[in-house]
Design a protein around this motif. Structure first.
Motif, PDB file in Angstrom:
ATOM      1  N   THR B  75       0.825  -1.213   0.000  1.00  0.00           N
ATOM      2  CA  THR B  75       0.000   0.000   0.000  1.00  0.00           C
ATOM      3  C   THR B  75       0.857   1.260   0.000  1.00  0.00           C
ATOM      4  OG1 THR B  75      -0.161   0.011   2.427  1.00  0.00           O
ATOM      5  CG2 THR B  75      -1.933  -1.087   1.204  1.00  0.00           C
ATOM      6  N   ARG B  76       2.140   1.122   0.357  1.00  0.00           N
ATOM      7  CA  ARG B  76       2.975   2.319   0.500  1.00  0.00           C
ATOM      8  C   ARG B  76       4.049   2.456  -0.573  1.00  0.00           C
ATOM      9  NH1 ARG B  76       5.168   1.719   6.407  1.00  0.00           N
ATOM     10  NH2 ARG B  76       5.210  -0.483   5.825  1.00  0.00           N
ATOM     11  N   PRO B  78       6.281   3.621  -3.492  1.00  0.00           N
ATOM     12  CA  PRO B  78       6.382   5.032  -3.867  1.00  0.00           C
ATOM     13  C   PRO B  78       6.071   5.356  -5.323  1.00  0.00           C
ATOM     14  CG  PRO B  78       8.564   4.084  -3.646  1.00  0.00           C
ATOM     15  CD  PRO B  78       7.603   3.011  -3.250  1.00  0.00           C
ATOM     16  N   LEU B  80       3.523   3.841  -8.922  1.00  0.00           N
ATOM     17  CA  LEU B  80       2.530   2.862  -9.352  1.00  0.00           C
ATOM     18  C   LEU B  80       3.208   1.642  -9.967  1.00  0.00           C
ATOM     19  CD1 LEU B  80      -0.285   5.140 -10.806  1.00  0.00           C
ATOM     20  CD2 LEU B  80      -0.067   4.167  -8.524  1.00  0.00           C
ATOM     21  N   THR B 194      18.779  10.706  -3.917  1.00  0.00           N
ATOM     22  CA  THR B 194      19.190  11.756  -2.985  1.00  0.00           C
ATOM     23  C   THR B 194      20.074  11.157  -1.893  1.00  0.00           C
ATOM     24  OG1 THR B 194      17.327  11.400  -1.493  1.00  0.00           O
ATOM     25  CG2 THR B 194      16.968  12.883  -3.371  1.00  0.00           C
ATOM     26  N   GLN B 197      18.147   8.932   0.263  1.00  0.00           N
ATOM     27  CA  GLN B 197      17.853   7.633  -0.336  1.00  0.00           C
ATOM     28  C   GLN B 197      19.081   6.721  -0.285  1.00  0.00           C
ATOM     29  OE1 GLN B 197      16.230   9.339  -4.083  1.00  0.00           O
ATOM     30  NE2 GLN B 197      14.533   7.908  -3.802  1.00  0.00           N
TER      31      GLN B 197
ATOM     32  N   LEU C  25      -7.961   2.919  -9.182  1.00  0.00           N
ATOM     33  CA  LEU C  25      -6.787   3.043  -8.320  1.00  0.00           C
ATOM     34  C   LEU C  25      -7.137   2.773  -6.854  1.00  0.00           C
ATOM     35  CD1 LEU C  25      -3.812   3.789  -7.871  1.00  0.00           C
ATOM     36  CD2 LEU C  25      -4.507   6.177  -7.697  1.00  0.00           C
ATOM     37  N   GLN C  29      -5.952  -0.315  -4.490  1.00  0.00           N
ATOM     38  CA  GLN C  29      -5.276  -0.052  -3.222  1.00  0.00           C
ATOM     39  C   GLN C  29      -5.917  -0.858  -2.095  1.00  0.00           C
ATOM     40  OE1 GLN C  29      -2.539   1.598  -2.748  1.00  0.00           O
ATOM     41  NE2 GLN C  29      -2.517   2.258  -0.620  1.00  0.00           N
ATOM     42  N   ARG C  59      -3.335   3.019 -14.253  1.00  0.00           N
ATOM     43  CA  ARG C  59      -2.124   3.599 -14.836  1.00  0.00           C
ATOM     44  C   ARG C  59      -2.375   4.096 -16.253  1.00  0.00           C
ATOM     45  NH1 ARG C  59       2.823  -0.231 -14.146  1.00  0.00           N
ATOM     46  NH2 ARG C  59       3.904   1.664 -14.805  1.00  0.00           N
ATOM     47  N   GLU C  75       1.835   9.879 -14.290  1.00  0.00           N
ATOM     48  CA  GLU C  75       0.809   9.077 -13.601  1.00  0.00           C
ATOM     49  C   GLU C  75       1.071   9.096 -12.096  1.00  0.00           C
ATOM     50  OE1 GLU C  75       1.576   5.275 -15.560  1.00  0.00           O
ATOM     51  OE2 GLU C  75       2.659   4.541 -13.806  1.00  0.00           O
ATOM     52  N   ASP C  76       2.357   9.073 -11.714  1.00  0.00           N
ATOM     53  CA  ASP C  76       2.693   9.076 -10.290  1.00  0.00           C
ATOM     54  C   ASP C  76       2.376  10.417  -9.642  1.00  0.00           C
ATOM     55  OD1 ASP C  76       5.600   6.937 -10.714  1.00  0.00           O
ATOM     56  OD2 ASP C  76       3.541   6.428 -10.153  1.00  0.00           O
ATOM     57  N   ALA C  79      -1.230  10.376  -8.981  1.00  0.00           N
ATOM     58  CA  ALA C  79      -1.631   9.426  -7.933  1.00  0.00           C
ATOM     59  C   ALA C  79      -1.179   9.885  -6.553  1.00  0.00           C
ATOM     60  CB  ALA C  79      -1.060   8.051  -8.230  1.00  0.00           C
ATOM     61  N   PHE C  80       0.024  10.477  -6.475  1.00  0.00           N
ATOM     62  CA  PHE C  80       0.628  10.673  -5.161  1.00  0.00           C
ATOM     63  C   PHE C  80       0.640  12.108  -4.651  1.00  0.00           C
ATOM     64  CE2 PHE C  80       2.017   6.400  -4.464  1.00  0.00           C
ATOM     65  CZ  PHE C  80       2.253   5.873  -5.712  1.00  0.00           C
ATOM     66  N   ASP C 245      -1.558   6.772   3.696  1.00  0.00           N
ATOM     67  CA  ASP C 245      -0.761   5.552   3.592  1.00  0.00           C
ATOM     68  C   ASP C 245      -0.085   5.466   2.226  1.00  0.00           C
ATOM     69  OD1 ASP C 245      -1.335   2.058   3.473  1.00  0.00           O
ATOM     70  OD2 ASP C 245      -0.038   3.107   4.898  1.00  0.00           O
ATOM     71  N   MET C 246      -0.890   5.673   1.180  1.00  0.00           N
ATOM     72  CA  MET C 246      -0.413   5.489  -0.181  1.00  0.00           C
ATOM     73  C   MET C 246       0.618   6.532  -0.574  1.00  0.00           C
ATOM     74  SD  MET C 246      -2.763   5.166  -3.636  1.00  0.00           S
ATOM     75  CE  MET C 246      -2.820   6.847  -4.201  1.00  0.00           C
ATOM     76  N   PHE C 248       2.528   8.783   1.421  1.00  0.00           N
ATOM     77  CA  PHE C 248       3.478   9.409   2.349  1.00  0.00           C
ATOM     78  C   PHE C 248       4.925   9.371   1.859  1.00  0.00           C
ATOM     79  CE2 PHE C 248       6.614   7.206   4.869  1.00  0.00           C
ATOM     80  CZ  PHE C 248       6.426   5.891   4.507  1.00  0.00           C
ATOM     81  N   LEU C 249       5.338   8.268   1.262  1.00  0.00           N
ATOM     82  CA  LEU C 249       6.742   8.148   0.883  1.00  0.00           C
ATOM     83  C   LEU C 249       7.081   9.140  -0.237  1.00  0.00           C
ATOM     84  CD1 LEU C 249       9.188   6.516   1.677  1.00  0.00           C
ATOM     85  CD2 LEU C 249       8.532   4.770   0.026  1.00  0.00           C
ATOM     86  N   TYR C 250       6.164   9.233  -1.211  1.00  0.00           N
ATOM     87  CA  TYR C 250       6.352  10.183  -2.311  1.00  0.00           C
ATOM     88  C   TYR C 250       6.439  11.599  -1.761  1.00  0.00           C
ATOM     89  CZ  TYR C 250       4.974  12.776  -6.574  1.00  0.00           C
ATOM     90  OH  TYR C 250       4.898  13.650  -7.626  1.00  0.00           O
ATOM     91  N   TYR C 253       9.682  12.580   0.447  1.00  0.00           N
ATOM     92  CA  TYR C 253      10.927  12.830  -0.284  1.00  0.00           C
ATOM     93  C   TYR C 253      10.586  13.526  -1.594  1.00  0.00           C
ATOM     94  CZ  TYR C 253      12.807   9.475   3.048  1.00  0.00           C
ATOM     95  OH  TYR C 253      13.176   8.829   4.202  1.00  0.00           O
ATOM     96  N   ALA C 256      12.066  12.993  -5.314  1.00  0.00           N
ATOM     97  CA  ALA C 256      12.913  11.794  -5.404  1.00  0.00           C
ATOM     98  C   ALA C 256      12.383  10.828  -6.454  1.00  0.00           C
ATOM     99  CB  ALA C 256      12.978  11.100  -4.047  1.00  0.00           C
ATOM    100  N   ARG C 257      13.284  10.088  -7.077  1.00  0.00           N
ATOM    101  CA  ARG C 257      12.884   9.064  -8.029  1.00  0.00           C
ATOM    102  C   ARG C 257      13.079   7.696  -7.380  1.00  0.00           C
ATOM    103  NH1 ARG C 257      12.806  11.056 -13.265  1.00  0.00           N
ATOM    104  NH2 ARG C 257      13.303   9.052 -14.204  1.00  0.00           N
TER     105      ARG C 257
END
Lengths: 99, 332, 258
Positions: B75-76, B78, B80, B194, B197, C25, C29, C59, C75-76, C79-80, C245-246, C248-250, C253, C256-257
């Motif tokens: 679910t997390r 980063p 798709l 980064t 990372q 989407l 999830q 997507r 797309e990201d 989504a994020f 939840d979906m 947070f990481l994006y 940072y 970031a890639r």
């Protein structure tokens, strides 16, 4: 007492997949299912994710009738010396065509 | 890798009381020596059967418990694309569990019994899955190192003497290589990213390196089962040989990533071409095996919960099928 | 067509594509949460299969939406980095998994809807949508076979599974009204031939669902007044948690890639 993790009424099914039209169905493994349509879906979800098939058969494992390995000698050895069933047993002169 | 707890199993081989049994045993060993495959209904020594049931079922359990540390991040994920790849990978692991349960079931044990053993704690699974995945980099590290170690262990198993297990392994190996590549790709993206990372990747490597080495099991001198497993061609290479191979192929990959392997004694030996590495702390391995690893409780609880909460579903499906089959039931 | 009308139509097209994308989407999830915890190993694979298909649809649709938007987003990014007010999924999709009955009821209701929707969209004046719909339709046929099969087993299984299924149906039924409630965007898209008129889809959906409920021995709940507006970015409380939840990481940072 430890509870069984899966109720006994989910039967074991053997799965056969035809990879491409023209080929036979081949045995690939087994799935558990409560009924035949579920077995088919499970087989599809487990065994064809990489385009491995165009057709699926599922058969309840208990319905498979198998030869007994203990009889392997009696059943399969006798064919060994019947080499006259193979074309290489016969010496045909090279000049003769279409044989 | 999957024979943890076998030494404590204490099962005795059935005594060859009759002359017939000795003849069968000799014939069996001759087939093994001739690289013939043993198939489900063939005669086999009881100890061979039990060793395989144990090893295959623990291998299967490892796959399904292995779905949990990575499943954590579905679910997390980063991106798709990463999400899709991770779902497919974890799905594959479930599928691998199924191929292996199928193989074990040909030996006279049922899936129900095997899952009961797992939930009761009497069956083990690979200790590596008792470690947590606190960051996204852990998902990468697992794919790169844990799947990498598994592949090294699994390729020889494709030539295992027991047919269904060998065939399951062939299938698994075909699918496994994408698993390792996706893990490495994650690490690559992080190492090129980064500073935060890169740090994430380095810290993950530090968390997973030694547990990955421990996956191959203790030195074979410690295990009395290795010799018999080798004789029966269930095992093809020693734990130490496989571990050495893993180190040799993985260290250059870490160097490519620009990451530092957490072993001050790591050094390439020019003469042999192998990497010498430091001593493994086997007390940690024993702790995890005994149930005191970081996530043993959580993994076991998750598996038990899934099975218990799923019971009414499985019962419903069985009840429905029975209704359909009953002569006085409603027409399908 | 005047410039303003064209702009309106393009805005409607974008909103419409996002509606479809976000529904797939968000539902993907939710299904992803089940992997590793399903009632049987085979269902871990089955649910993951549906999740992967829906994620694939999302997507494709988000990629198209990003092009239509023309702001150089990916797309990201869509989504994020959108907050819930910009998510246009139907409220039904974001409802929690609950137990397996709840998940299956939610799935059947949406699968049957997507079946009618994608079938009609094959004739869309928007070629890209038509293509995506044709591909998605095949997937949806399988999804519905899977979810409908389970609805029958659970509805007509044991007393417990029947009770849980009925409870799930009673809880989720109120979200179905939104599926066919057309707002200005829906109407504009339908008038331009991009989308089907929702009123045309409803009878077929209703007939199929009523028949499935009958076979599953479940009682269709009474009609409830329409209140849910997920398609307009007004969501239940659940979407916020799902996105946290979906995303947070994006978001933790930025730039970031991965």
């Amino acid at each position: 007492m430890i509870e069984p993790a899966m109720t006994p009424e989910w039967s074991l099914y053997e799965v056969f997949i035809r990879a491409r039209s023209g080929l036979e169905h081949k045995h690939v493994g087994s799935v558990h299912a409560a009924d035949a349509p579920m077995a088919l879906q499970h087989a599809r979800d487990v065994y064809t994710r990489r385009q491995e098939g165009v057709s699926i058969w599922v058969v309840k494992s208990v319905d498979i009738v198998a030869s007994d390995p203990a009889d392997a000698d009696a059943w399969f050895e006798p064919a060994r010396d019947k080499i006259y069933r193979h074309p290489t047993f016969y010496a045909i002169p090279d000049e003769v065509k279409n044989l | 890798m999957y024979t943890q707890g076998l030494d404590q199993h204490g099962r005795q081989e059935a005594q060859p009381a009759a002359a017939e049994s000795a003849v069968l045993g000799a014939r069996f060993q001759a087939r093994i020596d001739a690289e013939e495959r043993i198939e489900p209904k063939d005669w086999m020594p009881e100890a061979y059967r039990q060793t395989l049931i144990r090893q295959i079922s623990q291998h299967a359990h490892s796959e399904i418990v292995g779905m949990l540390p990575e499943g954590n991040w579905i679910t997390r994920a980063p991106s798709l694309r990463r999400k899709a790849v991770l779902i497919a990978k974890v799905q594959d692991e479930g599928g691998h569990g199924m191929y292996l349960y199928s193989a074990a079931e040909t030996l006279g044990i049922s899936r129900e019994q095997m899952l009961a053993q797992l939930n009761a704690g009497t069956a083990k699974y690979s200790s590596i899955f008792n470690y947590p995945t606190p960051t996204w980099a852990d998902v990468g590290a697992i794919g790169w190192l844990v799947d990498g170690a598994a592949i090294i262990n699994q390729i020889p198993l494709c030539r295992c003497s027991y047919g269904p297990y060998a065939r399951a392994m062939v299938r698994i190996c075909k699918e496994e290589s994408f698993h390792q590549r996706q893990g490495f790709e994650i690490m690559l993206a992080l190492s090129r990213g980064t500073p935060a990372q890169r740090r994430m990747a380095q810290e993950a490597l530090e968390r997973w390196w030694w547990p990955a080495l421990m996956m191959f099991g203790p030195s074979d001198a410690e295990s009395k089962h290795t010799a018999q497993s080798m004789r029966w061609k269930i095992k093809r290479f020693s734990n130490d040989e496989l571990r050495q191979h893993f180190v040799d192929v993985t260290v250059p990959q870490a160097e490519y990533l620009g990451l530092e392997v957490p072993d001050p004694e790591l050094q390439r030996d020019a003469a042999s071409g192998h990497y010498r590495f430091g001593a493994i702390d086997w007390s940690e391995f024993q702790d995890v095996l005994r149930g005191s690893g970081p996530c043993n409780r959580e993994r076991a609880a998750a598996r038990r919960r899934a099975d218990e909460e799923g019971r009414w579903v499985r019962e419903a499906a069985a009840a429905h099928a029975a209704k359909r089959a009953a002569p006085s039931g409603a027409p399908p | 067509m005047t410039e303003a009308l064209v702009r309106d139509l393009e805005a409607a097209r974008l909103r419409y594509v996002l509606q479809l994308a976000d529904t797939s989407l968000v539902l993907a999830q939710r299904l992803g949460e089940w992997v590793g915890h399903a009632p049987a190993l085979e269902e871990d694979l089955g649910l993951a299969n549906v999740a992967l298909d829906l994620l694939g649809q999302a997507r494709l649709l988000l990629g198209y939406a990003a092009e239509l938007e023309g702001r150089g987003r990916s797309e990201d990014d869509l989504a994020f980095s959108r907050d819930q007010g910009e998510f246009l999924n139907v409220t039904l999709a974001e409802q929690p998994n609950g137990d397996f009955a709840c998940t299956i009821v939610r799935q059947v209701l949406i699968d049957a809807f997507q079946l009618e929707l994608y079938d009609s969209l094959q004739r869309s004046s928007d070629h890209r949508l038509a293509e995506i719909a044709a591909k998605s339709l095949k997937e949806t046929r399988y999804h519905l076979a899977y979810s409908a099969g389970w609805l029958l087993r659970l509805g007509d299984g044991t007393a417990e599974s029947h009770a849980r299924s009925q409870a799930a149906l009673d809880a989720l039924w109120r979200f179905t009204v939104e599926l066919f409630a057309a707002d200005d965007s829906d109407t504009a898209a339908a008038d331009a031939g991009i989308a089907p008129h929702l009123s045309e889809l409803e009878p077929r959906w209703s007939e199929r669902i009523q028949e499935l409920l009958r076979q599953a021995t479940l009682m269709p709940p009474p009609h409830t007044p329409y209140r849910w507006q997920g398609k307009r970015g007004e969501h239940s409380e659940h979407l916020g948690y799902l996105l946290a939840d979906m995303q947070f990481l994006y978001r933790a940072y930025p730039g970031a890639r991965w």
